[in-house]
Design an enzyme around this catalytic site. Structure first.
Site, PDB file in Angstrom:
ATOM      1  N   HIS A  51     -18.862   3.940  -5.464  1.00  0.00           N
ATOM      2  CA  HIS A  51     -18.217   3.126  -6.184  1.00  0.00           C
ATOM      3  C   HIS A  51     -17.668   2.253  -6.845  1.00  0.00           C
ATOM      4  CE1 HIS A  51     -17.847  -1.038  -3.279  1.00  0.00           C
ATOM      5  NE2 HIS A  51     -17.045  -1.088  -4.341  1.00  0.00           N
ATOM      6  N   ARG A  81     -13.206  -0.653   1.248  1.00  0.00           N
ATOM      7  CA  ARG A  81     -14.647  -0.522   2.226  1.00  0.00           C
ATOM      8  C   ARG A  81     -15.433   0.897   2.864  1.00  0.00           C
ATOM      9  NH1 ARG A  81     -15.566  -3.063  -2.034  1.00  0.00           N
ATOM     10  NH2 ARG A  81     -15.394  -5.464  -2.095  1.00  0.00           N
ATOM     11  N   GLU A  91     -24.128   2.350   1.361  1.00  0.00           N
ATOM     12  CA  GLU A  91     -24.063   2.258   0.668  1.00  0.00           C
ATOM     13  C   GLU A  91     -25.616   1.900  -0.036  1.00  0.00           C
ATOM     14  OE1 GLU A  91     -21.178   0.191  -1.991  1.00  0.00           O
ATOM     15  OE2 GLU A  91     -19.033   1.670  -0.127  1.00  0.00           O
TER      16      GLU A  91
HETATM   17  P1  NAP Z   1      -5.118  -7.718  -0.623  1.00  0.00           P
HETATM   18  O1  NAP Z   1      -4.095  -7.853  -1.954  1.00  0.00           O
HETATM   19  O2  NAP Z   1      -5.805  -8.994   0.661  1.00  0.00           O
HETATM   20  O3  NAP Z   1      -4.254  -6.941  -0.035  1.00  0.00           O
HETATM   21  C1  NAP Z   1      -5.422  -6.702   1.618  1.00  0.00           C
HETATM   22  C2  NAP Z   1      -3.760  -5.682   2.970  1.00  0.00           C
HETATM   23  O4  NAP Z   1      -4.371  -5.652   3.735  1.00  0.00           O
HETATM   24  C3  NAP Z   1      -3.132  -7.313   2.939  1.00  0.00           C
HETATM   25  O5  NAP Z   1      -1.332  -6.467   3.109  1.00  0.00           O
HETATM   26  C4  NAP Z   1      -3.496  -7.679   4.466  1.00  0.00           C
HETATM   27  O6  NAP Z   1      -2.034  -7.399   5.187  1.00  0.00           O
HETATM   28  C5  NAP Z   1      -3.971  -5.600   4.589  1.00  0.00           C
HETATM   29  N1  NAP Z   1      -4.440  -5.588   5.917  1.00  0.00           N
HETATM   30  C6  NAP Z   1      -5.475  -6.667   6.252  1.00  0.00           C
HETATM   31  N2  NAP Z   1      -6.102  -6.708   7.488  1.00  0.00           N
HETATM   32  C7  NAP Z   1      -5.357  -5.472   8.058  1.00  0.00           C
HETATM   33  C8  NAP Z   1      -4.954  -5.154   9.648  1.00  0.00           C
HETATM   34  N3  NAP Z   1      -6.131  -5.597  10.323  1.00  0.00           N
HETATM   35  N4  NAP Z   1      -4.232  -4.215   9.527  1.00  0.00           N
HETATM   36  C9  NAP Z   1      -3.107  -4.241   8.805  1.00  0.00           C
HETATM   37  N5  NAP Z   1      -3.820  -4.182   7.258  1.00  0.00           N
HETATM   38  C10 NAP Z   1      -5.203  -5.828   7.055  1.00  0.00           C
HETATM   39  O7  NAP Z   1      -6.255  -6.967  -1.647  1.00  0.00           O
HETATM   40  P2  NAP Z   1      -6.102  -6.369  -2.547  1.00  0.00           P
HETATM   41  O8  NAP Z   1      -6.633  -7.057  -3.404  1.00  0.00           O
HETATM   42  O9  NAP Z   1      -5.361  -5.130  -2.349  1.00  0.00           O
HETATM   43  O10 NAP Z   1      -7.506  -5.411  -2.268  1.00  0.00           O
HETATM   44  C11 NAP Z   1      -8.114  -5.040  -0.986  1.00  0.00           C
HETATM   45  C12 NAP Z   1      -9.326  -4.562  -0.642  1.00  0.00           C
HETATM   46  O11 NAP Z   1      -9.773  -3.634  -1.403  1.00  0.00           O
HETATM   47  C13 NAP Z   1     -10.479  -5.486  -0.759  1.00  0.00           C
HETATM   48  O12 NAP Z   1     -10.717  -6.468  -0.021  1.00  0.00           O
HETATM   49  C14 NAP Z   1     -11.790  -4.967  -1.292  1.00  0.00           C
HETATM   50  O13 NAP Z   1     -12.102  -4.178  -0.097  1.00  0.00           O
HETATM   51  C15 NAP Z   1     -11.546  -3.507  -1.578  1.00  0.00           C
HETATM   52  N6  NAP Z   1     -11.919  -3.017  -3.280  1.00  0.00           N
HETATM   53  C16 NAP Z   1     -12.353  -2.288  -3.404  1.00  0.00           C
HETATM   54  C17 NAP Z   1     -13.018  -1.525  -4.478  1.00  0.00           C
HETATM   55  C18 NAP Z   1     -13.412  -0.707  -5.592  1.00  0.00           C
HETATM   56  O14 NAP Z   1     -14.585  -0.903  -6.735  1.00  0.00           O
HETATM   57  N7  NAP Z   1     -13.959   0.480  -4.346  1.00  0.00           N
HETATM   58  C19 NAP Z   1     -11.877  -2.115  -5.913  1.00  0.00           C
HETATM   59  C20 NAP Z   1     -11.348  -3.527  -5.878  1.00  0.00           C
HETATM   60  C21 NAP Z   1     -10.804  -3.913  -3.749  1.00  0.00           C
HETATM   61  P3  NAP Z   1      -1.298  -9.127   5.479  1.00  0.00           P
HETATM   62  O15 NAP Z   1      -1.018  -9.485   3.871  1.00  0.00           O
HETATM   63  O16 NAP Z   1       0.095  -8.512   5.925  1.00  0.00           O
HETATM   64  O17 NAP Z   1      -2.241  -9.927   5.691  1.00  0.00           O
END
Ligand code: NAP
Length: 321
Positions: free
Chosen positions: A287, A240, A269
């Site tokens: 995005h 993000r 955005e």
């Molecule tokens: P996810 O499986 O929940 O992974 C997020 C990771 O971030 C987890 O490993 C979490 O650690 C870690 N985390 C959370 N807070 C943190 C912090 N303060 N410091 C370090 N690590 C931290 O989520 P995902 O499915 O991979 O998606 C991740 C993000 O990508 C979404 O939230 C979204 O904003 C973004 N996204 C963007 C697009 C796009 O179109 N560009 C598309 C999809 C997603 P823990 O597991 O230890 O809690």
């Protein structure tokens, strides 16, 4: 009185959003303005929201007490006031997994585009300068290489791991950060090492961001942390926009603090900081992380399953609050 439950979708989505037994209304193809969403809320049972919709007290109250669920058409839920939903007994769901491969592919598309200067080279190939100047010299358009380099995954969840897995083809050494230890990162085939963020930034050639946007991750990458990175390093952000301080990043790119960046997300955005628009060593996409037909159709099917479960009073498969 008509007992058919109402599902409101704020913007058209690919595939068929069919919720058996419910009336599904799509507000339109274009992004609706806030007023149009508020006006459409009365009597809605399930709202299908996009990351561009601000789901807050005002929007939830506009439903007039009928709202049972918010099904977000994305995995990130930073646009939704989860506490406000919970206070009203409104269930919130998202679309994990369906977005993982597409977003990981895009992170790599950006990384390869930056390292091999693809956008710049494409513009040159189309320009009159190419035939005018003749074939390139062997020192022109030199890029960076990735073989054996160090990749830092910041936020090693679903997408972070999928990005790391794609690095195996380049024999990259993988470091990661997360709030909790990730055995699937540390075991084969990745054999990644967990590091503190500052330590990892100083070691990495490529830094790829995959945390959700939370109060803890807002401006996680700021001027101080950009200063820890190697001068040859590349920053990729498909998480993000506000996870990175854009002003600091524009300065770091201009000053050569880091080598380049690939960005799919921005702080405000669809407005992009002029310093990033002007930078030569940046590749920008609007995005499009999950913008692939099959994955988007999966997201649509997930949203429909969650909506149906909420309306039936069952636990939805992808509940986040
Ligand atoms: P996810 O499986 O929940 O992974 C997020 C990771 O971030 C987890 O490993 C979490 O650690 C870690 N985390 C959370 N807070 C943190 C912090 N303060 N410091 C370090 N690590 C931290 O989520 P995902 O499915 O991979 O998606 C991740 C993000 O990508 C979404 O939230 C979204 O904003 C973004 N996204 C963007 C697009 C796009 O179109 N560009 C598309 C999809 C997603 P823990 O597991 O230890 O809690």
């Amino acid at each position: 009185m008509d007992a058919t439950p109402n599902v409101l979708v704020t913007r058209a989505v690919p595939g068929v959003l069919d919720v058996p037994g419910a009336s599904v209304r799509v507000l339109g193809e274009a992004m609706p303005d806030r007023r149009a969403v508020l006006d459409a809320m009365p009597g809605v049972d399930v709202l299908v929201s996009m990351f561009t919709d601000r789901v807050d007290d005002e929007l939830l109250d506009a439903a007039g007490g009928t709202l049972r669920g918010v099904c977000q058409y994305a995995v990130g839920t930073d646009n939704i006031d989860l506490d406000a939903c919970t206070r009203r007994g409104v269930v919130v769901c998202n679309t994990p997994d369906a977005v993982t491969e597409g977003t990981a592919d895009l992170a790599w598309a950006l990384l390869l585009a930056v390292t091999r200067r693809v956008v710049e080279a494409d513009a040159y190939a189309r320009s009159a300068a190419y035939p005018a100047n003749g074939p390139l010299g062997m020192g022109d358009f030199l890029g960076a290489d990735l073989t054996g380099r160090t990749l830092l995954i910041v936020g090693a969840g679903r997408i972070g791991r999928a990005v790391a897995l794609r690095s195996i083809g380049w024999g990259m050494r993988v470091l990661y950060t997360a709030r909790s230890r990730k055995w699937d990162m540390e075991l084969a085939p990745l054999a990644a090492r967990r590091v503190e963020l500052d330590e990892g930034l100083a070691m990495a050639d490529v830094v790829s961001l995959h945390t959700p946007l939370t109060p803890q991750t807002r401006h996680l990458i700021d001027a101080r942390r950009l200063g820890l990175m190697k001068p040859g390093a590349i920053l990729i952000n498909t998480a993000r926009g506000p996870v990175v301080d854009e002003v600091a990043l524009a300065d770091a790119l201009r000053d050569g603090t880091i080598w380049g960046a690939g960005l799919d997300v921005f702080e405000r955005e669809p407005v992009i900081h002029p310093g990033l628009l002007q930078a030569r060593n940046v590749v920008l996409t609007p995005h499009i992380g999950s913008a692939e037909r099959r994955y988007r159709e999966m997201m649509t099917a997930m949203v429909a399953d969650n909506a149906r479960a909420i309306l039936d009073g069952h636990e939805p498969p992808n509940r986040v609050a």
